[in-house]
Motif scaffolding. Structure first.
Motif, PDB file in Angstrom:
ATOM      1  N   ALA A  35      20.169   6.522   6.653  1.00 31.76           N
ATOM      2  CA  ALA A  35      19.753   4.852   6.568  1.00 31.76           C
ATOM      3  C   ALA A  35      19.041   4.612   7.532  1.00 31.76           C
ATOM      4  O   ALA A  35      19.615   4.390   8.883  1.00 31.76           O
ATOM      5  CB  ALA A  35      21.124   3.910   5.980  1.00 31.76           C
ATOM      6  N   PRO A  36      18.011   4.104   7.540  1.00 34.52           N
ATOM      7  CA  PRO A  36      17.168   3.555   8.835  1.00 34.52           C
ATOM      8  C   PRO A  36      17.772   2.421   9.089  1.00 34.52           C
ATOM      9  O   PRO A  36      18.303   1.395   8.411  1.00 34.52           O
ATOM     10  CB  PRO A  36      15.921   3.419   8.212  1.00 34.52           C
ATOM     11  N   GLU A  37      17.540   1.671  10.401  1.00 30.16           N
ATOM     12  CA  GLU A  37      18.001   0.420  10.888  1.00 30.16           C
ATOM     13  C   GLU A  37      16.964  -0.603  10.397  1.00 30.16           C
ATOM     14  O   GLU A  37      15.881  -0.256  10.393  1.00 30.16           O
ATOM     15  CB  GLU A  37      17.863   0.380  12.402  1.00 30.16           C
ATOM     16  N   ILE A  38      17.570  -1.453   9.938  1.00 29.59           N
ATOM     17  CA  ILE A  38      16.587  -2.585   9.324  1.00 29.59           C
ATOM     18  C   ILE A  38      16.021  -3.553  10.618  1.00 29.59           C
ATOM     19  O   ILE A  38      16.851  -4.177  11.330  1.00 29.59           O
ATOM     20  CB  ILE A  38      17.406  -3.735   8.459  1.00 29.59           C
ATOM     21  N   GLU A  39      14.673  -3.592  10.868  1.00 25.70           N
ATOM     22  CA  GLU A  39      14.164  -4.285  11.647  1.00 25.70           C
ATOM     23  C   GLU A  39      12.909  -4.985  11.096  1.00 25.70           C
ATOM     24  O   GLU A  39      12.427  -4.707  10.061  1.00 25.70           O
ATOM     25  CB  GLU A  39      13.747  -3.618  13.008  1.00 25.70           C
ATOM     26  N   GLY A  40      12.246  -6.001  11.715  1.00 25.86           N
ATOM     27  CA  GLY A  40      11.385  -6.815  11.209  1.00 25.86           C
ATOM     28  C   GLY A  40       9.861  -6.173  11.599  1.00 25.86           C
ATOM     29  O   GLY A  40       9.707  -5.499  12.711  1.00 25.86           O
ATOM     30  N   VAL A  41       8.998  -6.354  10.774  1.00 23.80           N
ATOM     31  CA  VAL A  41       7.538  -5.678  10.734  1.00 23.80           C
ATOM     32  C   VAL A  41       6.718  -6.933  10.855  1.00 23.80           C
ATOM     33  O   VAL A  41       6.506  -7.505   9.868  1.00 23.80           O
ATOM     34  CB  VAL A  41       7.176  -4.809   9.677  1.00 23.80           C
ATOM     35  N   SER A  42       6.104  -7.231  11.864  1.00 26.25           N
ATOM     36  CA  SER A  42       5.063  -8.330  11.976  1.00 26.25           C
ATOM     37  C   SER A  42       3.925  -8.174  11.244  1.00 26.25           C
ATOM     38  O   SER A  42       3.235  -6.981  10.987  1.00 26.25           O
ATOM     39  CB  SER A  42       4.738  -8.621  13.454  1.00 26.25           C
ATOM     40  N   PRO A  71      11.325  -6.844   6.431  1.00 21.61           N
ATOM     41  CA  PRO A  71      11.991  -5.755   6.723  1.00 21.61           C
ATOM     42  C   PRO A  71      11.073  -4.107   6.678  1.00 21.61           C
ATOM     43  O   PRO A  71      10.453  -3.956   5.789  1.00 21.61           O
ATOM     44  CB  PRO A  71      13.052  -5.720   5.602  1.00 21.61           C
ATOM     45  N   ALA A  72      11.499  -3.657   7.755  1.00 20.69           N
ATOM     46  CA  ALA A  72      10.984  -2.184   7.934  1.00 20.69           C
ATOM     47  C   ALA A  72      11.296  -1.226   6.774  1.00 20.69           C
ATOM     48  O   ALA A  72      12.392  -1.577   6.325  1.00 20.69           O
ATOM     49  CB  ALA A  72      11.102  -1.475   9.021  1.00 20.69           C
ATOM     50  N   PHE A 196       7.371   3.683  -6.107  1.00 22.16           N
ATOM     51  CA  PHE A 196       8.330   3.177  -5.612  1.00 22.16           C
ATOM     52  C   PHE A 196       9.329   4.068  -4.881  1.00 22.16           C
ATOM     53  O   PHE A 196       9.612   4.495  -3.681  1.00 22.16           O
ATOM     54  CB  PHE A 196       9.261   2.122  -6.292  1.00 22.16           C
ATOM     55  N   ASN A 197       9.735   5.183  -5.780  1.00 18.37           N
ATOM     56  CA  ASN A 197      10.386   6.272  -5.351  1.00 18.37           C
ATOM     57  C   ASN A 197       9.811   6.986  -4.168  1.00 18.37           C
ATOM     58  O   ASN A 197      10.466   7.638  -3.280  1.00 18.37           O
ATOM     59  CB  ASN A 197      10.912   7.128  -6.394  1.00 18.37           C
ATOM     60  N   PHE A 198       8.365   7.240  -4.335  1.00 15.55           N
ATOM     61  CA  PHE A 198       7.709   8.014  -3.469  1.00 15.55           C
ATOM     62  C   PHE A 198       7.586   7.460  -2.111  1.00 15.55           C
ATOM     63  O   PHE A 198       7.908   8.061  -1.099  1.00 15.55           O
ATOM     64  CB  PHE A 198       6.140   8.131  -4.120  1.00 15.55           C
ATOM     65  N   LEU A 199       7.395   6.091  -2.161  1.00 19.66           N
ATOM     66  CA  LEU A 199       7.235   5.333  -0.793  1.00 19.66           C
ATOM     67  C   LEU A 199       8.490   5.407  -0.175  1.00 19.66           C
ATOM     68  O   LEU A 199       8.772   5.381   0.972  1.00 19.66           O
ATOM     69  CB  LEU A 199       6.782   4.139  -1.111  1.00 19.66           C
ATOM     70  N   LYS A 200       9.548   5.330  -1.015  1.00 23.93           N
ATOM     71  CA  LYS A 200      11.137   5.299  -0.189  1.00 23.93           C
ATOM     72  C   LYS A 200      11.367   6.781   0.210  1.00 23.93           C
ATOM     73  O   LYS A 200      11.642   6.631   1.530  1.00 23.93           O
ATOM     74  CB  LYS A 200      12.132   4.998  -1.273  1.00 23.93           C
ATOM     75  N   ARG A 270      15.818  -7.219  -1.282  1.00 24.07           N
ATOM     76  CA  ARG A 270      17.073  -6.679  -1.174  1.00 24.07           C
ATOM     77  C   ARG A 270      17.731  -6.226   0.376  1.00 24.07           C
ATOM     78  O   ARG A 270      18.912  -6.158   0.511  1.00 24.07           O
ATOM     79  CB  ARG A 270      17.001  -5.319  -2.099  1.00 24.07           C
ATOM     80  N   LEU A 271      16.635  -6.280   1.051  1.00 23.69           N
ATOM     81  CA  LEU A 271      16.781  -5.628   2.392  1.00 23.69           C
ATOM     82  C   LEU A 271      17.070  -6.578   3.588  1.00 23.69           C
ATOM     83  O   LEU A 271      17.471  -6.375   4.654  1.00 23.69           O
ATOM     84  CB  LEU A 271      15.820  -4.798   3.082  1.00 23.69           C
ATOM     85  N   SER A 272      17.089  -7.964   3.429  1.00 18.65           N
ATOM     86  CA  SER A 272      17.254  -9.114   4.271  1.00 18.65           C
ATOM     87  C   SER A 272      17.551 -10.320   3.545  1.00 18.65           C
ATOM     88  O   SER A 272      17.228 -10.419   2.300  1.00 18.65           O
ATOM     89  CB  SER A 272      16.110  -9.104   5.181  1.00 18.65           C
ATOM     90  N   GLY A 273      17.857 -11.505   4.255  1.00 20.32           N
ATOM     91  CA  GLY A 273      17.890 -12.621   3.817  1.00 20.32           C
ATOM     92  C   GLY A 273      16.532 -13.171   4.008  1.00 20.32           C
ATOM     93  O   GLY A 273      15.575 -12.806   4.546  1.00 20.32           O
TER      94      GLY A 273
END
Length: 297
Positions: A35-42, A71-72, A196-200, A270-273
């Motif tokens: 699982a990747p770390e959740i960080e913000g993408v400006s 979310p990244a 969606f599955n491809f991009l993930k 789903r990945l953040s508030g």
């Protein structure tokens, strides 16, 4: 004795099914290792980045910590009727990532690549950037001109995989995903799930533009293909416009009769508030989208 007999009969019945797909089974610990770390993408869109947050524990209390962007690795659906700013929004996003030195795959389904890039250059100029300094960071896939890419999703994804591998792409934009299931909306969910599955799988942060039919309610997450399309992705941003044609709307929006009001809302992530209010949206004279204050303030 009865219980043992039932178990034996159950095992016999299971032999009628195919072998289990064991590689699809993970413990939570095993899944977390990937699982990747959740960080913000400006995003490059004024007012949008501050609308996302994560909840963290500090001094024994839960607090909202700004994410500083979407979310990244999220895949977002950007939906609305025509002339609400969807394409402007994803163009700003693509320009911002390219300006920072990242590679962006831009699948253009509506406008041929030479027309799209003219718009990207205008967006860069409006943002105060010199497009020539980073124009090679945006890799265009022209599905508008090549019908086989629109009609054959595996071929499109194979082309995108080639671009991701060879150009080290981190971000993907599709404008619009609706154009990939024109006249066959019954397949919309299948098409969007494949994408969606491809991009993930390729750890992409992606924005997918989808069109609303004029009969849809303005501020719902529904798009061509139905609500199910929005349920597949990580989140949806809804863009809308309304004509001020009543005293109620005059009071609500603080506008005059005959004015056009543009609105924006995040419909789940789903990945953040995220902020849940409906905000005013502005398209500037130079063609930039800005997210403004919530309505009713």
């Amino acid at each position: 004795m009865k219980k043992e007999t039932e178990i034996t009969e159950t095992l016999k019945e299971q032999k009628e099914y195919p072998e289990p797909v064991k590689k699809a089974i993970f413990t939570a610990k095993q899944a977390l290792e990937k699982a990747p770390e959740i960080e913000g993408v400006s995003t490059g869109i004024e007012g949008l980045d501050k609308l996302f947050y994560i909840v963290t524990l500090k001094d024994g209390k839960l607090i909202n910590q700004p994410l500083g962007g979407i979310p990244a690795y999220s895949v977002f659906n950007i939906t609305g009727v025509s002339d609400t700013g969807k394409s402007l929004m994803v163009e700003q996003f693509a320009v911002e990532q390219a300006r920072k030195g990242y590679k962006v795959a831009f699948i253009t389904v509506e406008a041929p690549a030479n027309f799209l890039v003219a718009g990207l250059r205008l967006r860069a100029q409006a943002m105060g950037y010199n497009f020539e300094k980073f124009e090679d960071n945006i890799i265009l896939i022209d599905a508008a001109s090549y019908g086989n890419l629109r009609e054959n999703i595996p071929e499109l994804l194979s082309t995108l995989a080639y671009v991701i591998q060879n150009y080290k792409v981190k971000f993907t934009v599709i404008d619009s995903v609706t154009g990939l299931f024109e006249n066959k909306e019954m397949l919309a969910r299948v098409v969007v799930r494949q994408i969606f599955n491809f991009l993930k799988k390729w750890y992409q942060t992606a924005l997918l533009v989808s069109q609303k039919r004029s009969g849809h309610e303005e501020l719902t997450a529904e798009a061509a293909g139905g609500y199910a399309v929005g349920h597949i992705v990580d989140g949806t941003m809804v863009l809308a416009k309304e004509l001020v044609d009543s005293a109620y709307k005059m009071k609500l929006y603080k506008k005059e009769i005959g004015d056009i009001v543009r609105l924006f809302r995040i419909d789940g992530c789903r990945l953040s508030g995220h902020d849940t209010k409906t905000h005013f949206l502005e398209i500037t004279e130079t063609g930039l989208v800005k997210i403004l204050e919530p309505i009713g303030r």
